[in-house]
Motif scaffolding. Structure first.
Motif, PDB file in Angstrom:
ATOM      1  N   SER A 206       0.849  -1.187   0.000  1.00  0.00           N
ATOM      2  CA  SER A 206       0.000   0.000   0.000  1.00  0.00           C
ATOM      3  C   SER A 206       0.885   1.238   0.000  1.00  0.00           C
ATOM      4  CB  SER A 206      -0.901   0.016   1.239  1.00  0.00           C
ATOM      5  OG  SER A 206      -0.115   0.263   2.399  1.00  0.00           O
ATOM      6  N   THR A 207       0.325   2.353  -0.398  1.00  0.00           N
ATOM      7  CA  THR A 207       1.091   3.595  -0.421  1.00  0.00           C
ATOM      8  C   THR A 207       1.667   3.903   0.950  1.00  0.00           C
ATOM      9  OG1 THR A 207      -0.305   4.437  -2.190  1.00  0.00           O
ATOM     10  CG2 THR A 207       0.963   6.054  -0.958  1.00  0.00           C
ATOM     11  N   ALA A 208       0.869   3.722   1.985  1.00  0.00           N
ATOM     12  CA  ALA A 208       1.335   4.009   3.344  1.00  0.00           C
ATOM     13  C   ALA A 208       2.499   3.099   3.718  1.00  0.00           C
ATOM     14  CB  ALA A 208       0.192   3.856   4.343  1.00  0.00           C
ATOM     15  N   ALA A 209       2.400   1.811   3.396  1.00  0.00           N
ATOM     16  CA  ALA A 209       3.467   0.867   3.739  1.00  0.00           C
ATOM     17  C   ALA A 209       4.758   1.196   2.993  1.00  0.00           C
ATOM     18  CB  ALA A 209       3.027  -0.560   3.441  1.00  0.00           C
ATOM     19  N   VAL A 210       4.636   1.532   1.719  1.00  0.00           N
ATOM     20  CA  VAL A 210       5.823   1.875   0.926  1.00  0.00           C
ATOM     21  C   VAL A 210       6.451   3.158   1.467  1.00  0.00           C
ATOM     22  CG1 VAL A 210       6.637   2.553  -1.367  1.00  0.00           C
ATOM     23  CG2 VAL A 210       5.011   0.665  -1.131  1.00  0.00           C
ATOM     24  N   ALA A 211       5.627   4.149   1.750  1.00  0.00           N
ATOM     25  CA  ALA A 211       6.144   5.404   2.294  1.00  0.00           C
ATOM     26  C   ALA A 211       6.855   5.162   3.629  1.00  0.00           C
ATOM     27  CB  ALA A 211       5.018   6.422   2.460  1.00  0.00           C
ATOM     28  N   LYS A 212       6.268   4.340   4.485  1.00  0.00           N
ATOM     29  CA  LYS A 212       6.904   4.031   5.772  1.00  0.00           C
ATOM     30  C   LYS A 212       8.260   3.364   5.562  1.00  0.00           C
ATOM     31  CE  LYS A 212       2.628   3.440   8.335  1.00  0.00           C
ATOM     32  NZ  LYS A 212       1.686   2.468   8.896  1.00  0.00           N
ATOM     33  N   ARG A 213       8.318   2.410   4.620  1.00  0.00           N
ATOM     34  CA  ARG A 213       9.582   1.701   4.364  1.00  0.00           C
ATOM     35  C   ARG A 213      10.683   2.648   3.928  1.00  0.00           C
ATOM     36  NH1 ARG A 213       6.651  -2.535   2.023  1.00  0.00           N
ATOM     37  NH2 ARG A 213       6.956  -1.733  -0.078  1.00  0.00           N
ATOM     38  N   VAL A 214      10.382   3.500   2.951  1.00  0.00           N
ATOM     39  CA  VAL A 214      11.445   4.386   2.445  1.00  0.00           C
ATOM     40  C   VAL A 214      11.821   5.447   3.472  1.00  0.00           C
ATOM     41  CG1 VAL A 214      10.968   3.919   0.013  1.00  0.00           C
ATOM     42  CG2 VAL A 214       9.882   5.877   1.105  1.00  0.00           C
ATOM     43  N   ILE A 215      10.858   5.912   4.268  1.00  0.00           N
ATOM     44  CA  ILE A 215      11.164   6.871   5.338  1.00  0.00           C
ATOM     45  C   ILE A 215      12.037   6.207   6.395  1.00  0.00           C
ATOM     46  CG2 ILE A 215      10.169   8.172   7.265  1.00  0.00           C
ATOM     47  CD1 ILE A 215       7.786   8.812   5.373  1.00  0.00           C
ATOM     48  N   ASP A 216      11.737   4.952   6.750  1.00  0.00           N
ATOM     49  CA  ASP A 216      12.552   4.234   7.734  1.00  0.00           C
ATOM     50  C   ASP A 216      14.002   4.111   7.280  1.00  0.00           C
ATOM     51  OD1 ASP A 216      10.444   3.884   9.477  1.00  0.00           O
ATOM     52  OD2 ASP A 216      10.078   1.785   8.918  1.00  0.00           O
ATOM     53  N   VAL A 217      14.215   3.908   5.991  1.00  0.00           N
ATOM     54  CA  VAL A 217      15.565   3.714   5.467  1.00  0.00           C
ATOM     55  C   VAL A 217      16.287   5.040   5.262  1.00  0.00           C
ATOM     56  CG1 VAL A 217      16.915   2.843   3.504  1.00  0.00           C
ATOM     57  CG2 VAL A 217      14.976   1.516   4.373  1.00  0.00           C
ATOM     58  N   LEU A 218      15.625   6.002   4.626  1.00  0.00           N
ATOM     59  CA  LEU A 218      16.299   7.230   4.202  1.00  0.00           C
ATOM     60  C   LEU A 218      15.990   8.462   5.044  1.00  0.00           C
ATOM     61  CD1 LEU A 218      15.727   6.778   0.369  1.00  0.00           C
ATOM     62  CD2 LEU A 218      17.843   6.361   1.640  1.00  0.00           C
ATOM     63  N   GLY A 219      14.900   8.428   5.777  1.00  0.00           N
ATOM     64  CA  GLY A 219      14.474   9.601   6.537  1.00  0.00           C
ATOM     65  C   GLY A 219      13.488  10.442   5.733  1.00  0.00           C
ATOM     66  N   ASN A 220      12.574  11.071   6.420  1.00  0.00           N
ATOM     67  CA  ASN A 220      11.510  11.838   5.792  1.00  0.00           C
ATOM     68  C   ASN A 220      12.042  12.951   4.881  1.00  0.00           C
ATOM     69  OD1 ASN A 220       8.464  12.465   5.844  1.00  0.00           O
ATOM     70  ND2 ASN A 220       9.441  14.451   6.179  1.00  0.00           N
ATOM     71  N   ASN A 221      12.993  13.738   5.365  1.00  0.00           N
ATOM     72  CA  ASN A 221      13.475  14.877   4.587  1.00  0.00           C
ATOM     73  C   ASN A 221      14.206  14.445   3.323  1.00  0.00           C
ATOM     74  OD1 ASN A 221      12.346  16.480   6.536  1.00  0.00           O
ATOM     75  ND2 ASN A 221      14.283  17.006   7.507  1.00  0.00           N
ATOM     76  N   THR A 222      14.958  13.355   3.401  1.00  0.00           N
ATOM     77  CA  THR A 222      15.650  12.842   2.210  1.00  0.00           C
ATOM     78  C   THR A 222      14.640  12.327   1.196  1.00  0.00           C
ATOM     79  OG1 THR A 222      17.596  12.280   3.505  1.00  0.00           O
ATOM     80  CG2 THR A 222      17.362  11.190   1.378  1.00  0.00           C
ATOM     81  N   VAL A 223      13.629  11.605   1.671  1.00  0.00           N
ATOM     82  CA  VAL A 223      12.583  11.109   0.767  1.00  0.00           C
ATOM     83  C   VAL A 223      11.899  12.282   0.071  1.00  0.00           C
ATOM     84  CG1 VAL A 223      10.350   9.921   0.656  1.00  0.00           C
ATOM     85  CG2 VAL A 223      12.218   8.946   2.009  1.00  0.00           C
ATOM     86  N   ALA A 224      11.552  13.303   0.836  1.00  0.00           N
ATOM     87  CA  ALA A 224      10.900  14.478   0.245  1.00  0.00           C
ATOM     88  C   ALA A 224      11.804  15.126  -0.802  1.00  0.00           C
ATOM     89  CB  ALA A 224      10.537  15.483   1.337  1.00  0.00           C
ATOM     90  N   ALA A 225      13.085  15.271  -0.496  1.00  0.00           N
ATOM     91  CA  ALA A 225      14.015  15.894  -1.439  1.00  0.00           C
ATOM     92  C   ALA A 225      14.173  15.052  -2.704  1.00  0.00           C
ATOM     93  CB  ALA A 225      15.369  16.118  -0.774  1.00  0.00           C
ATOM     94  N   LEU A 226      14.300  13.729  -2.545  1.00  0.00           N
ATOM     95  CA  LEU A 226      14.460  12.857  -3.711  1.00  0.00           C
ATOM     96  C   LEU A 226      13.222  12.846  -4.597  1.00  0.00           C
ATOM     97  CD1 LEU A 226      16.361   9.831  -2.146  1.00  0.00           C
ATOM     98  CD2 LEU A 226      17.268  11.515  -3.772  1.00  0.00           C
ATOM     99  N   LEU A 227      12.046  12.980  -3.991  1.00  0.00           N
ATOM    100  CA  LEU A 227      10.807  12.978  -4.758  1.00  0.00           C
ATOM    101  C   LEU A 227      10.400  14.371  -5.225  1.00  0.00           C
ATOM    102  CD1 LEU A 227       8.653  10.419  -2.746  1.00  0.00           C
ATOM    103  CD2 LEU A 227      10.138  10.015  -4.716  1.00  0.00           C
ATOM    104  N   GLY A 228      11.086  15.398  -4.705  1.00  0.00           N
ATOM    105  CA  GLY A 228      10.760  16.770  -5.096  1.00  0.00           C
ATOM    106  C   GLY A 228       9.418  17.245  -4.573  1.00  0.00           C
TER     107      GLY A 228
END
Length: 173
Positions: A68-90
């Motif tokens: 699910s979108t929530a599960a995928v978002a949680k996984r990538v945030i757990d690995v990279l951190g919220n701010n990095t995910v936001a920056a990578l996705l723009g």
């Protein structure tokens, strides 16, 4: 034939390329590159198997809460951190956390970007230790000719995943 042949992976030959595919419960799970939107695959030649490729069928694709979108978002945030995910996705810094908590739904484009980032992080963790990953992402990669983080931001996951595979196989540019 009374015994059913059980296989974990097969090789699909498509447009001159050999592409590995997973077989689960008798169904071939096609890679996304073959599955969307209308594959031009006419037949499969599966190495090591006898019989017609036409006997091989995909029974179904089932939704899974772990994708699910929530599960995928949680996984990538757990690995990279919220701010990095936001920056990578723009996107704004509040977006990934809102997706992870199901307070907001990403656009179709953001869902695809999240899926790519999820695959990217999976390859990253399979290839490097967390400490090595940081050094590699921020360092110059000879295969890419640039920092992997910069290439990811400009070109997406595909070339960076290819560079990880090259690194893993010991290839140097």
């Amino acid at each position: 034939m009374t015994d059913e042949l059980k296989i974990d992976t097969v090789i699909i030959h498509f447009e001159g390329k050999s592409i590995p595919a997973v077989v689960r419960d008798g169904a071939v799970l096609l890679p996304k590159s073959l599955a969307s939107p209308a594959p031009r695959v006419r037949s499969y030649r599966i190495l090591g198997l006898t019989g017609s490729p036409r006997d091989l069928r995909i029974r179904s694709v089932k939704p899974s809460a772990s994708y699910s979108t929530a599960a995928v978002a949680k996984r990538v945030i757990d690995v990279l951190g919220n701010n990095t995910v936001a920056a990578l996705l723009g996107v704004n810094q509040d977006r990934p956390g809102r997706w992870a908590s199901s307070k907001a739904e990403p656009t179709e484009e953001n869902r695809m970007q999240l899926a790519d980032l999820d695959a990217f992080t999976g390859h990253l963790l399979a290839t490097f230790t967390p400490e090595q990953a940081v050094l590699w992402l921020e360092g110059h990669d000879p295969h890419l000719g640039a920092r992997p983080l910069d290439v990811y931001r400009l070109e997406g996951a595909a070339p960076v995943i290819q560079a990880m595979k090259a690194h893993e196989q010991g290839a140097f540019a």
